[in-house]
Design a protein around this motif. Sequence first.
Motif, PDB file in Angstrom:
ATOM      1  N   ALA A  91      16.720  -2.235   4.488  1.00  0.00           N
ATOM      2  CA  ALA A  91      15.703  -1.724   5.219  1.00  0.00           C
ATOM      3  C   ALA A  91      14.382  -1.183   4.684  1.00  0.00           C
ATOM      4  O   ALA A  91      13.456  -1.393   5.115  1.00  0.00           O
ATOM      5  CB  ALA A  91      16.315  -0.823   6.438  1.00  0.00           C
ATOM      6  N   LYS A  92      14.992  -0.372   3.559  1.00  0.00           N
ATOM      7  CA  LYS A  92      13.516   0.343   2.924  1.00  0.00           C
ATOM      8  C   LYS A  92      12.917  -0.769   2.098  1.00  0.00           C
ATOM      9  O   LYS A  92      11.713  -0.749   2.200  1.00  0.00           O
ATOM     10  CB  LYS A  92      14.446   1.245   2.009  1.00  0.00           C
ATOM     11  CG  LYS A  92      14.966   2.478   2.235  1.00  0.00           C
ATOM     12  CD  LYS A  92      15.799   3.327   1.212  1.00  0.00           C
ATOM     13  CE  LYS A  92      16.253   4.627   1.945  1.00  0.00           C
ATOM     14  NZ  LYS A  92      17.006   5.448   0.718  1.00  0.00           N
ATOM     15  N   ILE A  93      13.531  -1.878   1.531  1.00  0.00           N
ATOM     16  CA  ILE A  93      12.579  -3.014   0.854  1.00  0.00           C
ATOM     17  C   ILE A  93      11.861  -3.750   2.092  1.00  0.00           C
ATOM     18  O   ILE A  93      10.708  -3.952   1.705  1.00  0.00           O
ATOM     19  CB  ILE A  93      13.658  -3.757   0.199  1.00  0.00           C
ATOM     20  CG1 ILE A  93      14.352  -3.246  -1.053  1.00  0.00           C
ATOM     21  CG2 ILE A  93      12.816  -5.080  -0.371  1.00  0.00           C
ATOM     22  CD1 ILE A  93      15.611  -3.937  -1.688  1.00  0.00           C
ATOM     23  N   ALA A  94      12.296  -3.872   3.040  1.00  0.00           N
ATOM     24  CA  ALA A  94      11.690  -4.588   4.028  1.00  0.00           C
ATOM     25  C   ALA A  94      10.427  -3.907   4.579  1.00  0.00           C
ATOM     26  O   ALA A  94       9.246  -4.102   4.844  1.00  0.00           O
ATOM     27  CB  ALA A  94      12.720  -5.019   5.378  1.00  0.00           C
ATOM     28  N   LYS A  95      10.669  -2.476   4.590  1.00  0.00           N
ATOM     29  CA  LYS A  95       9.550  -1.368   4.994  1.00  0.00           C
ATOM     30  C   LYS A  95       8.398  -1.649   3.931  1.00  0.00           C
ATOM     31  O   LYS A  95       7.377  -1.560   4.323  1.00  0.00           O
ATOM     32  CB  LYS A  95      10.137  -0.159   5.075  1.00  0.00           C
ATOM     33  CG  LYS A  95       9.019   0.980   5.316  1.00  0.00           C
ATOM     34  CD  LYS A  95       8.457   0.755   6.774  1.00  0.00           C
ATOM     35  CE  LYS A  95       7.670   2.098   7.237  1.00  0.00           C
ATOM     36  NZ  LYS A  95       6.842   2.682   6.000  1.00  0.00           N
ATOM     37  N   LYS A  96       8.841  -1.701   2.454  1.00  0.00           N
ATOM     38  CA  LYS A  96       7.760  -1.813   1.651  1.00  0.00           C
ATOM     39  C   LYS A  96       7.118  -3.158   1.813  1.00  0.00           C
ATOM     40  O   LYS A  96       5.896  -3.182   1.451  1.00  0.00           O
ATOM     41  CB  LYS A  96       8.485  -1.634   0.268  1.00  0.00           C
ATOM     42  CG  LYS A  96       9.088  -0.478   0.023  1.00  0.00           C
ATOM     43  CD  LYS A  96       9.527  -0.236  -1.501  1.00  0.00           C
ATOM     44  CE  LYS A  96      10.059   1.293  -1.662  1.00  0.00           C
ATOM     45  NZ  LYS A  96      10.926   1.259  -3.040  1.00  0.00           N
ATOM     46  N   VAL A  97       7.806  -4.028   2.150  1.00  0.00           N
ATOM     47  CA  VAL A  97       7.116  -5.532   2.207  1.00  0.00           C
ATOM     48  C   VAL A  97       6.078  -5.484   3.449  1.00  0.00           C
ATOM     49  O   VAL A  97       4.966  -6.032   3.053  1.00  0.00           O
ATOM     50  CB  VAL A  97       8.152  -6.671   2.427  1.00  0.00           C
ATOM     51  CG1 VAL A  97       7.445  -8.065   2.666  1.00  0.00           C
ATOM     52  CG2 VAL A  97       9.070  -6.781   1.150  1.00  0.00           C
ATOM     53  N   LYS A  98       6.441  -4.956   4.349  1.00  0.00           N
ATOM     54  CA  LYS A  98       5.612  -4.895   5.550  1.00  0.00           C
ATOM     55  C   LYS A  98       4.262  -3.976   5.349  1.00  0.00           C
ATOM     56  O   LYS A  98       3.225  -4.394   5.755  1.00  0.00           O
ATOM     57  CB  LYS A  98       6.418  -4.283   6.903  1.00  0.00           C
ATOM     58  CG  LYS A  98       7.377  -5.265   7.535  1.00  0.00           C
ATOM     59  CD  LYS A  98       6.908  -6.476   7.815  1.00  0.00           C
ATOM     60  CE  LYS A  98       7.741  -7.273   8.627  1.00  0.00           C
ATOM     61  NZ  LYS A  98       6.939  -8.616   9.010  1.00  0.00           N
ATOM     62  N   CYS A  99       4.684  -2.800   4.353  1.00  0.00           N
ATOM     63  CA  CYS A  99       3.581  -2.005   4.199  1.00  0.00           C
ATOM     64  C   CYS A  99       2.553  -2.806   3.193  1.00  0.00           C
ATOM     65  O   CYS A  99       1.288  -2.698   3.355  1.00  0.00           O
ATOM     66  CB  CYS A  99       3.860  -0.825   3.657  1.00  0.00           C
ATOM     67  SG  CYS A  99       4.783   0.384   4.495  1.00  0.00           S
ATOM     68  N   ALA A 100       2.981  -3.496   2.341  1.00  0.00           N
ATOM     69  CA  ALA A 100       2.187  -4.343   1.467  1.00  0.00           C
ATOM     70  C   ALA A 100       1.593  -5.452   2.197  1.00  0.00           C
ATOM     71  O   ALA A 100       0.266  -5.931   1.981  1.00  0.00           O
ATOM     72  CB  ALA A 100       3.050  -4.949   0.196  1.00  0.00           C
ATOM     73  N   GLU A 101       2.223  -6.291   3.032  1.00  0.00           N
ATOM     74  CA  GLU A 101       1.518  -7.200   4.067  1.00  0.00           C
ATOM     75  C   GLU A 101       0.623  -6.596   4.651  1.00  0.00           C
ATOM     76  O   GLU A 101      -0.665  -6.878   4.906  1.00  0.00           O
ATOM     77  CB  GLU A 101       2.470  -7.704   4.832  1.00  0.00           C
ATOM     78  CG  GLU A 101       3.551  -8.693   4.068  1.00  0.00           C
ATOM     79  CD  GLU A 101       4.464  -9.017   5.358  1.00  0.00           C
ATOM     80  OE1 GLU A 101       4.592  -8.765   6.290  1.00  0.00           O
ATOM     81  OE2 GLU A 101       5.283 -10.196   4.746  1.00  0.00           O
ATOM     82  N   ARG A 102       0.338  -5.287   5.385  1.00  0.00           N
ATOM     83  CA  ARG A 102      -0.448  -4.654   6.166  1.00  0.00           C
ATOM     84  C   ARG A 102      -1.714  -4.433   5.319  1.00  0.00           C
ATOM     85  O   ARG A 102      -2.787  -4.592   5.713  1.00  0.00           O
ATOM     86  CB  ARG A 102      -0.032  -3.507   7.031  1.00  0.00           C
ATOM     87  CG  ARG A 102      -1.049  -2.764   7.888  1.00  0.00           C
ATOM     88  CD  ARG A 102      -0.360  -1.799   8.562  1.00  0.00           C
ATOM     89  NE  ARG A 102       0.125  -0.749   7.667  1.00  0.00           N
ATOM     90  CZ  ARG A 102       1.302  -0.558   7.557  1.00  0.00           C
ATOM     91  NH1 ARG A 102       2.209  -1.002   8.143  1.00  0.00           N
ATOM     92  NH2 ARG A 102       1.617   0.605   6.788  1.00  0.00           N
ATOM     93  N   GLN A 103      -1.352  -3.887   3.944  1.00  0.00           N
ATOM     94  CA  GLN A 103      -2.325  -3.503   3.172  1.00  0.00           C
ATOM     95  C   GLN A 103      -3.151  -4.703   2.552  1.00  0.00           C
ATOM     96  O   GLN A 103      -4.427  -4.646   2.435  1.00  0.00           O
ATOM     97  CB  GLN A 103      -1.863  -2.906   1.808  1.00  0.00           C
ATOM     98  CG  GLN A 103      -1.263  -1.460   2.091  1.00  0.00           C
ATOM     99  CD  GLN A 103      -0.686  -0.962   1.024  1.00  0.00           C
ATOM    100  OE1 GLN A 103      -0.213  -1.535  -0.078  1.00  0.00           O
ATOM    101  NE2 GLN A 103      -0.237   0.562   1.210  1.00  0.00           N
TER     102      GLN A 103
END
Length: 208
Positions: A184-196
């Motif tokens: 879940a933490k990794i998925a959160k980082k991926v989503k943040c990177a996509e948004r950036q």
Amino acid sequence: MLRILERVAGLNTGSKGRRSVTERLRSNKAKLFRGVTEVAPNVVGYCVWSTERIVDDLNCTLEHKLKGAVSLLSDEAYQWWLTVKEGTQPDRLSWEFFKSDFQGKYVGACYIDARRCEFLNVTQGDRSVAEYEAKFLRLSHYTRGMVASEYERCVRFEEGLWDNLRVLIAPQREQEFSILVEKAKIAKKVKCAERQNRDREMGKNKRI
């Protein structure tokens, strides 16, 4: 006080080992519990949770957990435990038995029921995954019997995640809680990177 703190670890490993255990307990602010009736239920609940966290950090056995918790009782609380102990078969005197009886005595059924209801409704909300995990685990201490297996705990945790995280993780049907949290933490980082990345692209398009 030094002897009390040393007994929490349930260890007898020489002066150096005792000092290191004592220092760890002090840094985690292990405190005596006297059983004062005016103490708020949430404070008592935190007392049980924090004691368990400390002895977990010290890699104590279940037997040592029990010894450690009992060693933090004094005055009225310690007399209560002596009464319970005298009226209970020795083979039933376990860590789980202690937690259940202690909460029943000093926390109360209404408070426990409220925390169980809160557990059933807890979601990630505006929290990070780590903050959600911390609250989920804290409330799970009041849900004995409600989440019968590791897999059921994983499912319940997934249900409270943000939708965009859950759709990435749920299909994997993870059955180990610690691994699920890391995913879940990794998925959160991926989503943040996509948004950036999207924000940067939008910024470039505006400048063209």
